[in-house]
Enzyme design. Structure first.
Site, short mmCIF file in Angstrom:
data_model
loop_
_atom_site.label_atom_id
_atom_site.label_comp_id
_atom_site.label_asym_id
_atom_site.label_seq_id
_atom_site.Cartn_x
_atom_site.Cartn_y
_atom_site.Cartn_z
N ARG A 91 -5.49 -15.70 -6.31
CA ARG A 91 -4.81 -14.45 -5.92
C ARG A 91 -3.49 -14.32 -6.70
NH1 ARG A 91 -6.96 -16.59 -1.14
NH2 ARG A 91 -8.44 -15.24 -0.05
N HIS A 178 -1.82 -15.97 3.04
CA HIS A 178 -3.20 -15.61 2.70
C HIS A 178 -3.61 -16.34 1.43
CE1 HIS A 178 -6.82 -13.34 2.70
NE2 HIS A 178 -6.54 -12.65 1.62
N1 LIG Z 1 -5.28 -8.92 2.02
C1 LIG Z 1 -6.56 -9.23 2.01
O1 LIG Z 1 -7.04 -9.92 2.91
C2 LIG Z 1 -7.44 -8.75 0.89
C3 LIG Z 1 -8.84 -8.88 0.98
C4 LIG Z 1 -9.62 -8.41 -0.07
C5 LIG Z 1 -9.02 -7.80 -1.18
N2 LIG Z 1 -7.65 -7.70 -1.23
C6 LIG Z 1 -6.97 -7.06 -2.36
O2 LIG Z 1 -7.02 -5.65 -2.19
C7 LIG Z 1 -6.88 -5.01 -3.47
C8 LIG Z 1 -7.93 -3.93 -3.63
O3 LIG Z 1 -9.24 -4.47 -3.62
P1 LIG Z 1 -10.51 -3.54 -3.95
O4 LIG Z 1 -11.72 -4.39 -3.86
O5 LIG Z 1 -10.44 -2.28 -3.18
O6 LIG Z 1 -10.20 -3.23 -5.50
P2 LIG Z 1 -10.73 -1.98 -6.39
O7 LIG Z 1 -10.50 -2.34 -7.81
O8 LIG Z 1 -12.09 -1.60 -5.96
O9 LIG Z 1 -9.73 -0.79 -5.94
C9 LIG Z 1 -8.39 -0.78 -6.27
C10 LIG Z 1 -8.00 0.64 -6.63
O10 LIG Z 1 -6.60 0.69 -6.89
C11 LIG Z 1 -6.41 1.73 -7.81
N3 LIG Z 1 -5.09 1.74 -8.42
C12 LIG Z 1 -4.66 1.09 -9.53
N4 LIG Z 1 -3.37 1.41 -9.80
C13 LIG Z 1 -2.98 2.27 -8.84
C14 LIG Z 1 -1.77 2.96 -8.57
N5 LIG Z 1 -0.68 2.81 -9.34
N6 LIG Z 1 -1.73 3.78 -7.51
C15 LIG Z 1 -2.80 3.92 -6.69
N7 LIG Z 1 -3.98 3.31 -6.90
C16 LIG Z 1 -4.06 2.49 -7.96
C17 LIG Z 1 -7.54 1.52 -8.82
O11 LIG Z 1 -7.76 2.67 -9.62
C18 LIG Z 1 -8.69 1.16 -7.89
O12 LIG Z 1 -9.48 2.30 -7.58
C19 LIG Z 1 -6.96 -6.14 -4.51
O13 LIG Z 1 -5.66 -6.50 -4.93
C20 LIG Z 1 -7.57 -7.29 -3.73
O14 LIG Z 1 -7.22 -8.56 -4.24
C21 LIG Z 1 -6.87 -8.16 -0.21
#
Ligand SMILES: NC(=O)c1ccc[n+]([C@@H]2O[C@H](COP(=O)([O-])OP(=O)(O)OC[C@H]3O[C@@H](n4cnc5c(N)ncnc54)[C@H](O)[C@@H]3O)[C@@H](O)[C@H]2O)c1
Length: 311
Positions: A91, A178
């Site tokens: 991460r 996390h």
């Molecule tokens: N906290 C948790 O428990 C947990 C669990 C799973 C995933 N995550 C994290 O959540 C995040 C998203 O995961 P995902 O699978 O949806 O990824 P994803 O790539 O499917 O979606 C992320 C989106 O963010 C958009 N994005 C990029 N720059 C941006 C900006 N400046 N403004 C607005 N949107 C923007 C992208 O275009 C994309 O559509 C990742 O960082 C992932 O590591 C966290």
């Protein structure tokens, strides 16, 4: 009274599922925001989900956009903007890219949603939620990180599978950052009120704790192109619903600590009460010496990543 507005910042895998789940629970009207380059995806998901709703019979107005004007005035903002992990990545490897993205999101939400309850999801979670709070200047009761509800759900799933019982009857929670050194609290894990230590041998519990800690990585290895999204979306919805419906739910979340658990000025996973006041309270419990050692190790990892944000 009109419906509340819920902004989903990032219309990717988690964002799309958030829109679906929020609409199906009739939490409010939904704005799916993403950058201009993928505005069509945000609009497409919004339209597709809108066309699903007549079938089960739920009402929500869902729009896709790349303009923060449409996000303005949202009661809740759930931030998943940022890149997810690919196999072989930690991460923490996401820090540089996602910090830039979170900075952009923070500047815009500060401008258009100064009163919103904000749930940060982007990884590395504890550092991203810290950065978001610092950059917006929002108060700590309105900025929270989602991790513990997901990690605890994974723990509960594995315990229920092992015992062959309903997930509904398994309670558990995970403390700490996390990361792979999160702290699943075995003594607080019960099935129908019975401590799992009475029901399972220690080596099986140890194996489940280990699988829980590495739960995110297990999904990354299977998906290959990204990380988990169904369960993370459901976890965020539980938090958003607790706020919108003033449920006063006890949920493990990354909360900003000012002395609780002996931790100062840092986001860390602890049990909190979420209601109409946002993060209304941090619940404190006395940790055993072994638990304190594990928490200290997890805190060290969080602080190291936060320091790298240079905020
Ligand atoms: N906290 C948790 O428990 C947990 C669990 C799973 C995933 N995550 C994290 O959540 C995040 C998203 O995961 P995902 O699978 O949806 O990824 P994803 O790539 O499917 O979606 C992320 C989106 O963010 C958009 N994005 C990029 N720059 C941006 C900006 N400046 N403004 C607005 N949107 C923007 C992208 O275009 C994309 O559509 C990742 O960082 C992932 O590591 C966290």
């Amino acid at each position: 009274m009109g419906r509340k507005k819920i902004a989903l910042i990032g219309a990717g895998q988690i964002g799309g599922n958030l829109a679906l789940l929020a609409a199906e629970r009739e939490l409010g009207d939904i704005v799916l925001y993403d950058i201009a380059a993928v505005e069509g995806m945000a609009k497409g998901k919004a339209l597709d989900i809108s066309q699903l709703l007549p079938v089960p019979g739920f009402d929500a107005r869902i729009t896709g956009t790349s303009s923060y004007d449409d996000v303005a005035g949202s009661a809740v903002c759930i931030i998943t903007a940022g890149i997810p992990r690919k196999p072989g990545m930690s991460r923490e490897d996401l820090l540089g890219t996602n910090l830039k993205i979170i900075s952009d999101v923070a500047a815009n939400l500060k401008r258009v949603c100064p009163e919103a309850f904000c749930i940060v999801v982007s990884n590395p979670l504890d550092a991203m939620v810290y950065a978001f709070k610092k950059l917006t200047g929002f108060p700590k009761h309105r900025v929270v990180g989602m991790a513990g509800v997901l990690d605890s759900a994974r723990f509960r799933t594995f315990i229920a599978m092992e015992l062959g019982v309903s997930v509904e009857d398994v309670q558990a929670f995970v403390l700490g950052g996390h990361g792979d050194d999160m702290v699943p609290l075995v003594r607080c894990c019960t099935a129908g009120g019975i401590p799992v230590s009475e029901l399972l041998p220690k080596e099986r519990i140890d194996a489940i704790v280990d699988r829980t800690r590495k739960g995110g990585g297990e999904l990354v290895a299977l998906y290959k192109t990204g990380s988990a999204y169904f369960a993370p979306a459901a976890a965020c919805i539980a938090m958003a619903e607790a706020y919108l419906r003033d449920k006063k739910r006890v949920l493990p979340c990354a909360a900003y600590l000012e002395g609780e658990y002996g931790i100062q000025g840092c986001y860390f996973g602890v049990p909190v009460v979420i209601g109409a006041g946002g993060v209304e309270r941090v619940l404190q419990l006395t940790l055993s010496e072994e638990e304190r050692t594990l928490v200290a190790k997890s805190l060290q990892s969080v602080q190291k990543t936060v320091a790298e944000t240079k905020l």
